[in-house]
Write a protein that holds these residues in place. Sequence first.
Motif, mmCIF file in Angstrom:
data_model
loop_
_atom_site.group_PDB
_atom_site.id
_atom_site.type_symbol
_atom_site.label_atom_id
_atom_site.label_comp_id
_atom_site.label_asym_id
_atom_site.label_seq_id
_atom_site.Cartn_x
_atom_site.Cartn_y
_atom_site.Cartn_z
ATOM 1 N N SER A 217 46.360 -106.019 -69.232
ATOM 2 C CA SER A 217 47.363 -106.694 -68.414
ATOM 3 C C SER A 217 47.286 -106.117 -66.998
ATOM 4 O O SER A 217 46.654 -105.084 -66.764
ATOM 5 C CB SER A 217 48.759 -106.464 -68.995
ATOM 6 N N ASP A 218 47.934 -106.788 -66.068
ATOM 7 C CA ASP A 218 47.945 -106.286 -64.686
ATOM 8 C C ASP A 218 48.557 -104.893 -64.614
ATOM 9 O O ASP A 218 48.060 -104.022 -63.892
ATOM 10 C CB ASP A 218 48.701 -107.245 -63.766
ATOM 11 N N GLN A 219 49.616 -104.676 -65.370
ATOM 12 C CA GLN A 219 50.272 -103.372 -65.376
ATOM 13 C C GLN A 219 49.342 -102.308 -65.971
ATOM 14 O O GLN A 219 49.276 -101.184 -65.467
ATOM 15 C CB GLN A 219 51.574 -103.419 -66.157
ATOM 16 N N GLU A 220 48.620 -102.653 -67.014
ATOM 17 C CA GLU A 220 47.675 -101.704 -67.613
ATOM 18 C C GLU A 220 46.544 -101.371 -66.644
ATOM 19 O O GLU A 220 46.139 -100.209 -66.531
ATOM 20 C CB GLU A 220 47.094 -102.290 -68.909
ATOM 21 N N LYS A 221 46.039 -102.373 -65.935
ATOM 22 C CA LYS A 221 44.991 -102.134 -64.936
ATOM 23 C C LYS A 221 45.488 -101.199 -63.844
ATOM 24 O O LYS A 221 44.778 -100.285 -63.422
ATOM 25 C CB LYS A 221 44.539 -103.450 -64.311
ATOM 26 N N GLU A 222 46.707 -101.436 -63.382
ATOM 27 C CA GLU A 222 47.284 -100.606 -62.327
ATOM 28 C C GLU A 222 47.448 -99.159 -62.797
ATOM 29 O O GLU A 222 47.117 -98.222 -62.079
ATOM 30 C CB GLU A 222 48.638 -101.177 -61.898
ATOM 31 N N THR A 223 47.942 -99.001 -64.004
ATOM 32 C CA THR A 223 48.133 -97.652 -64.555
ATOM 33 C C THR A 223 46.789 -96.950 -64.731
ATOM 34 O O THR A 223 46.644 -95.770 -64.385
ATOM 35 C CB THR A 223 48.877 -97.724 -65.905
ATOM 36 N N LEU A 224 45.813 -97.661 -65.245
ATOM 37 C CA LEU A 224 44.486 -97.074 -65.428
ATOM 38 C C LEU A 224 43.891 -96.661 -64.083
ATOM 39 O O LEU A 224 43.321 -95.573 -63.952
ATOM 40 C CB LEU A 224 43.566 -98.058 -66.149
ATOM 41 N N ALA A 225 44.028 -97.496 -63.081
ATOM 42 C CA ALA A 225 43.522 -97.169 -61.752
ATOM 43 C C ALA A 225 44.206 -95.925 -61.196
ATOM 44 O O ALA A 225 43.550 -95.057 -60.590
ATOM 45 C CB ALA A 225 43.708 -98.356 -60.806
ATOM 46 N N GLU A 226 45.507 -95.806 -61.405
ATOM 47 C CA GLU A 226 46.248 -94.632 -60.925
ATOM 48 C C GLU A 226 45.760 -93.360 -61.621
ATOM 49 O O GLU A 226 45.566 -92.317 -60.985
ATOM 50 C CB GLU A 226 47.740 -94.813 -61.151
ATOM 51 N N VAL A 227 45.555 -93.448 -62.922
ATOM 52 C CA VAL A 227 45.088 -92.286 -63.684
ATOM 53 C C VAL A 227 43.685 -91.890 -63.234
ATOM 54 O O VAL A 227 43.404 -90.705 -63.000
ATOM 55 C CB VAL A 227 45.117 -92.584 -65.206
ATOM 56 N N LEU A 228 42.803 -92.865 -63.082
ATOM 57 C CA LEU A 228 41.441 -92.564 -62.658
ATOM 58 C C LEU A 228 41.401 -91.986 -61.243
ATOM 59 O O LEU A 228 40.626 -91.076 -60.959
ATOM 60 C CB LEU A 228 40.569 -93.813 -62.761
ATOM 61 N N THR A 229 42.250 -92.491 -60.363
ATOM 62 C CA THR A 229 42.326 -91.955 -59.001
ATOM 63 C C THR A 229 42.795 -90.503 -59.016
ATOM 64 O O THR A 229 42.261 -89.663 -58.279
ATOM 65 C CB THR A 229 43.271 -92.833 -58.144
ATOM 66 N N SER A 230 43.744 -90.204 -59.869
ATOM 67 C CA SER A 230 44.222 -88.832 -60.008
ATOM 68 C C SER A 230 43.104 -87.918 -60.523
ATOM 69 O O SER A 230 42.921 -86.801 -60.024
ATOM 70 C CB SER A 230 45.418 -88.791 -60.956
ATOM 71 N N ILE A 231 42.363 -88.407 -61.492
ATOM 72 C CA ILE A 231 41.254 -87.624 -62.040
ATOM 73 C C ILE A 231 40.196 -87.392 -60.972
ATOM 74 O O ILE A 231 39.629 -86.296 -60.877
ATOM 75 C CB ILE A 231 40.662 -88.322 -63.279
#
Length: 58
Positions: A7-21
């Motif tokens: 979902s759009d929300q899942e994509k956004e969350t995944l992007a945030e986590v990957l950016t943090s990593i």
Amino acid sequence: MPQLELSDQEKETLAEVLTSILSELSTEISHTDRQGYRDQIKAQEHMIQSILGKLKQF
């Protein structure tokens, strides 16, 4: 090839986590003296950047 639907929300969350990593990996790269380990981290960094690029296309 398997596909993952998010979902759009899942994509956004995944992007945030990957950016943090990515931020953490950059710090780790700058603090390591072992070339082999540094190369391994850089490979992970490039893979995560590739995934983020694909996420932004959708």
